[in-house]
Enzyme design. Structure first.
Site, mmCIF file in Angstrom:
data_model
loop_
_atom_site.group_PDB
_atom_site.id
_atom_site.type_symbol
_atom_site.label_atom_id
_atom_site.label_comp_id
_atom_site.label_asym_id
_atom_site.label_seq_id
_atom_site.Cartn_x
_atom_site.Cartn_y
_atom_site.Cartn_z
ATOM 1 N N HIS A 72 37.826 43.729 48.081
ATOM 2 C CA HIS A 72 36.634 44.309 47.459
ATOM 3 C C HIS A 72 36.463 45.782 47.846
ATOM 4 C CE1 HIS A 72 34.557 40.057 47.370
ATOM 5 N NE2 HIS A 72 35.521 40.172 46.479
HETATM 6 C C1 LIG Z 1 43.030 39.228 44.365
HETATM 7 C C2 LIG Z 1 41.611 39.629 44.088
HETATM 8 C C3 LIG Z 1 40.616 38.654 44.094
HETATM 9 C C4 LIG Z 1 39.294 39.029 43.840
HETATM 10 N N1 LIG Z 1 38.357 38.055 43.685
HETATM 11 C C5 LIG Z 1 37.129 38.382 43.234
HETATM 12 C C6 LIG Z 1 36.199 37.383 42.850
HETATM 13 O O1 LIG Z 1 36.494 36.186 42.855
HETATM 14 N N2 LIG Z 1 34.967 37.776 42.438
HETATM 15 C C7 LIG Z 1 34.594 39.085 42.402
HETATM 16 O O2 LIG Z 1 33.451 39.366 42.083
HETATM 17 N N3 LIG Z 1 35.470 40.071 42.743
HETATM 18 C C8 LIG Z 1 36.735 39.747 43.104
HETATM 19 N N4 LIG Z 1 37.643 40.725 43.348
HETATM 20 C C9 LIG Z 1 37.211 42.133 43.243
HETATM 21 C C10 LIG Z 1 36.967 42.606 41.797
HETATM 22 O O3 LIG Z 1 37.929 42.054 40.916
HETATM 23 C C11 LIG Z 1 36.976 44.131 41.755
HETATM 24 O O4 LIG Z 1 35.943 44.617 42.587
HETATM 25 C C12 LIG Z 1 36.773 44.698 40.359
HETATM 26 O O5 LIG Z 1 37.723 44.182 39.461
HETATM 27 C C13 LIG Z 1 36.878 46.222 40.405
HETATM 28 O O6 LIG Z 1 36.722 46.713 39.101
HETATM 29 P P1 LIG Z 1 37.115 48.204 38.739
HETATM 30 O O7 LIG Z 1 36.785 48.382 37.307
HETATM 31 O O8 LIG Z 1 36.521 49.125 39.726
HETATM 32 O O9 LIG Z 1 38.691 48.315 38.976
HETATM 33 P P2 LIG Z 1 39.888 47.468 38.398
HETATM 34 O O10 LIG Z 1 39.405 46.215 37.764
HETATM 35 O O11 LIG Z 1 40.880 47.354 39.491
HETATM 36 O O12 LIG Z 1 40.445 48.361 37.212
HETATM 37 C C14 LIG Z 1 41.140 49.564 37.360
HETATM 38 C C15 LIG Z 1 42.136 49.666 36.214
HETATM 39 O O13 LIG Z 1 42.646 50.992 36.150
HETATM 40 C C16 LIG Z 1 44.037 50.947 35.949
HETATM 41 N N5 LIG Z 1 44.614 52.187 36.486
HETATM 42 C C17 LIG Z 1 44.626 52.599 37.782
HETATM 43 N N6 LIG Z 1 45.249 53.779 37.888
HETATM 44 C C18 LIG Z 1 45.621 54.133 36.630
HETATM 45 C C19 LIG Z 1 46.306 55.253 36.088
HETATM 46 N N7 LIG Z 1 46.746 56.266 36.865
HETATM 47 N N8 LIG Z 1 46.540 55.291 34.743
HETATM 48 C C20 LIG Z 1 46.106 54.269 33.933
HETATM 49 N N9 LIG Z 1 45.472 53.189 34.399
HETATM 50 C C21 LIG Z 1 45.219 53.128 35.731
HETATM 51 C C22 LIG Z 1 44.473 49.698 36.716
HETATM 52 O O14 LIG Z 1 45.751 49.240 36.320
HETATM 53 C C23 LIG Z 1 43.340 48.744 36.400
HETATM 54 O O15 LIG Z 1 43.578 48.030 35.212
HETATM 55 C C24 LIG Z 1 38.966 40.397 43.619
HETATM 56 C C25 LIG Z 1 39.976 41.366 43.611
HETATM 57 C C26 LIG Z 1 41.295 40.991 43.824
HETATM 58 C C27 LIG Z 1 42.367 42.046 43.788
#
Ligand SMILES: Cc1cc2nc3c(=O)[nH]c(=O)nc-3n(C[C@H](O)[C@H](O)[C@H](O)COP(=O)(O)OP(=O)(O)OC[C@H]3O[C@@H](n4cnc5c(N)ncnc54)[C@H](O)[C@@H]3O)c2cc1C
Length: 539
Positions: free
Chosen positions: A478
């Site tokens: 997280h």
């Molecule tokens: C294994 C795991 C289990 C988890 N379990 C839970 C759970 O059960 N419940 C919960 O609430 N949270 C959980 N989390 C945490 C939650 O999923 C994250 O906090 C949330 O998805 C973050 O969202 P975000 O939009 O910030 O980033 P992300 O969802 O990580 O999205 C970022 C996106 O940007 C893309 N990206 C990055 N750099 C680039 C680039 N240079 N060019 C183009 N694209 C790029 C990535 O590929 C990705 O698709 C878990 C996380 C993981 C990894």
């Protein structure tokens, strides 16, 4: 390829899919750019297959960036895996699907810390707009939104007994909805799952969107934001063309570029674009456009796995057990494969707590890798039925950094969460371990427990546990905070999510959280996508 859109959204993760969809619904021309590939595979969409994905490195490599932390000085120099989704839906496509908004106080704290417009009453509508809660709409819950939210069902007797034992031991109440009026208590986990389908933001917001003005590019990695005269004009992208070939392109934004590349991706792109600590950028030969604390304030939740051998947990971590579950799911449906692997949850207060719970207990009726999950292959999982409890530190005080290892955009960043550097963090985890031991000794569950497998009898007291903690504590994945939102010099973005000192550039994902929410971070990340769309469209 030369392309111009009104808005360019970078990263199709939990927040990015939500934001791109909402901006496109306004009629704007939107390009959403994602480094990973499509998510139309049962490995992503069938909830229980997360167990397979995390255990098979060849599969994991396809959907994960494969990052690890730098050696953690307060954790025996361990390099702790920093799993991050690299696929449509981002980390929301590979996560545990637990649906937790956090404590309402978290958002009021953000507002009090200078983030005007982010208090609980301000963000409530964005949470409600996102969800389709199985009990229907109330003053606090939403119905009809894109993300289906259901309670876990058919709990194993071990998880049921854990809820009862926690209520008796910690003196908390049963709580039927920790996303409702109060968070305190013990109960059943909510999940973003419905009828055997994972509801990532990609499934909920992109599937069948039918918007000709929304273009989704996959296999396209953003190297930097193009900044001219203090304004973001577009992005430089490298697109995979198959067989190891790639094509470079610039996509221009006539209105704005919005980074939603997550807590590691967004700060890395900003640093590569000349937005970050000036001295660090100069070290890497990068011209400085804005001197900002990008990459500071990295923090994360941690837990220590505690596993108890119990026949009443029913599930077994063996290949034949997984295989038979998958076959039964495809022939009959309704098995564990159709749901999250987590079942029960508690939010409780330790002796260190203020007036909200500071410890989250995750319960899953499966054995867990021990002593930790550092190895790329989970090598040590007991094959017997077992209940694992994860006492989880939800308000860590330790703060770390993300920095560039190199000016080469394809190099992994240096991720240093500085785990356990604040001694209060270890103290709280030890309180959590001791509480779980008391719970498991309660008469409502003790008779079913055959053995404490992990940490186990080799660590009989607090002193022994304290010594072992740096070897066992690990991440819940997280990470947040690296593009902090705020109104002072610690902030990277202002409360409208605009990058300070650069026109036409915002960040909208988990990286903007000034402080982490008390619970799993996916629902708050999707809320940030909803809320960002509101802010952008009213500007
Ligand atoms: C294994 C795991 C289990 C988890 N379990 C839970 C759970 O059960 N419940 C919960 O609430 N949270 C959980 N989390 C945490 C939650 O999923 C994250 O906090 C949330 O998805 C973050 O969202 P975000 O939009 O910030 O980033 P992300 O969802 O990580 O999205 C970022 C996106 O940007 C893309 N990206 C990055 N750099 C680039 C680039 N240079 N060019 C183009 N694209 C790029 C990535 O590929 C990705 O698709 C878990 C996380 C993981 C990894």
């Amino acid at each position: 390829m030369e392309r111009t859109a009104d808005y360019v959204v970078v990263g199709a993760g939990s927040a990015g899919c939500v934001l791109a969809r909402r901006l496109a619904e306004s009629g704007a021309d939107v390009v959403l750019v994602e480094a990973g590939g499509p998510d139309r595979t049962p490995l992503v969409r069938k909830p229980g297959l997360i167990a397979v994905f995390h255990n098979v490195p060849r599969l994991k490599k396809k959907l994960d960036w494969g990052f690890s932390s730098t050696p953690q000085k307060s954790a025996l120099g361990r390099r702790i895996p920093q799993t991050k989704g690299r696929v449509l839906g981002g980390s929301g496509s590979i996560n545990g699907m637990l649906f937790v908004r956090g404590n309402r106080r978290n958002f009021d704290d953000w507002a009090a810390d200078g983030c005007a417009g982010w208090g609980h009453d301000d963000v409530l509508d964005s949470f409600k707009r996102m969800e389709n809660w199985e009990d229907g709409a109330t003053a606090l819950r939403g119905a009809g939104g894109p993300i289906r939210v259901t309670r876990q069902r058919d709990l194993t007797p071990a998880s049921e007994a854990f809820i009862e034992a926690l209520i008796e031991t910690a003196g908390v109440k049963r709580n039927d909805d920790y996303n409702g009026e109060v968070q305190d208590g013990a109960g059943i986990f909510q999940q973003s799952v419905h009828e055997g389908l994972r509801y990532s933001s990609s499934v909920g917001y992109l599937d069948g969107h039918g918007l000709p003005n929304l273009t989704v590019l996959t296999g396209a990695t953003v190297e930097r934001v193009v900044v001219r005269d203090g304004r973001a004009t577009g992005i430089d992208v490298v697109a995979e063309k198959g067989r190891g070939t790639a094509r470079r392109a610039t996509i221009r934004a006539s209105r704005e570029v919005i980074l939603a590349a997550g807590t590691f991706g967004s700060p890395q792109i900003l640093l590569l674009s000349g937005v970050g600590p000036a001295a660090h950028l100069r070290e890497h030969g990068i011209d400085v456009h804005a001197d900002l604390p990008v990459g500071d304030n990295l923090h994360d939740h941690m837990f220590v796995p505690m596993t108890y051998v119990m026949d009443t947990a029913r599930h077994r971590g063996t290949a034949p057990y997984f295989a038979s579950g998958v076959v039964r799911e495809w022939t009959k449906g309704g098995t564990w494969v159709a749901r999250s692997v987590f079942e029960a949850v508690g939010f409780v207060r330790t002796g260190q707590a203020g007036d909200i719970p500071d410890l989250q207990l995750h319960a899953l009726p499966w054995s867990y890798p021990f002593p930790n999950q550092d190895a790329p292959v989970r090598h040590k999982v007991d094959k017997r039925s077992a209940l694992t409890i994860m006492p989880t530190l939800i308000y860590p005080k330790s703060r770390g950094t993300l920095r560039l290892a190199s000016a080469d955009p394809s190099a992994a960043p240096l991720i240093d969460p500085a785990y356990l550097t604040d001694p209060d963090d270890a103290r709280l985890l030890l309180d959590g371990i001791e509480l779980v031991r008391d719970v498991m000794a309660n008469k409502t569950i003790a008779g079913d427990v055959k053995e404490e497998l992990s940490p186990g009898p080799g660590f009989p007291d607090r002193a022994a546990l304290a010594k072992e903690l740096p070897n066992r504590a690990t991440t819940v994945y997280h990470p947040v905070g690296t593009c902090r939102m705020g109104a002072d010099e610690r902030a990277v973005v202002d409360p409208e999510l605009r990058v300070r000192g650069i026109e036409g550039l915002r960040v909208a994902d988990a990286s903007i959280m000034p402080s982490i929410t008390g619970g799993n971070t996916n629902a708050p990340s999707m809320m940030i996508g909803e809320h960002a769309a509101k802010l952008i469209l009213r500007a």
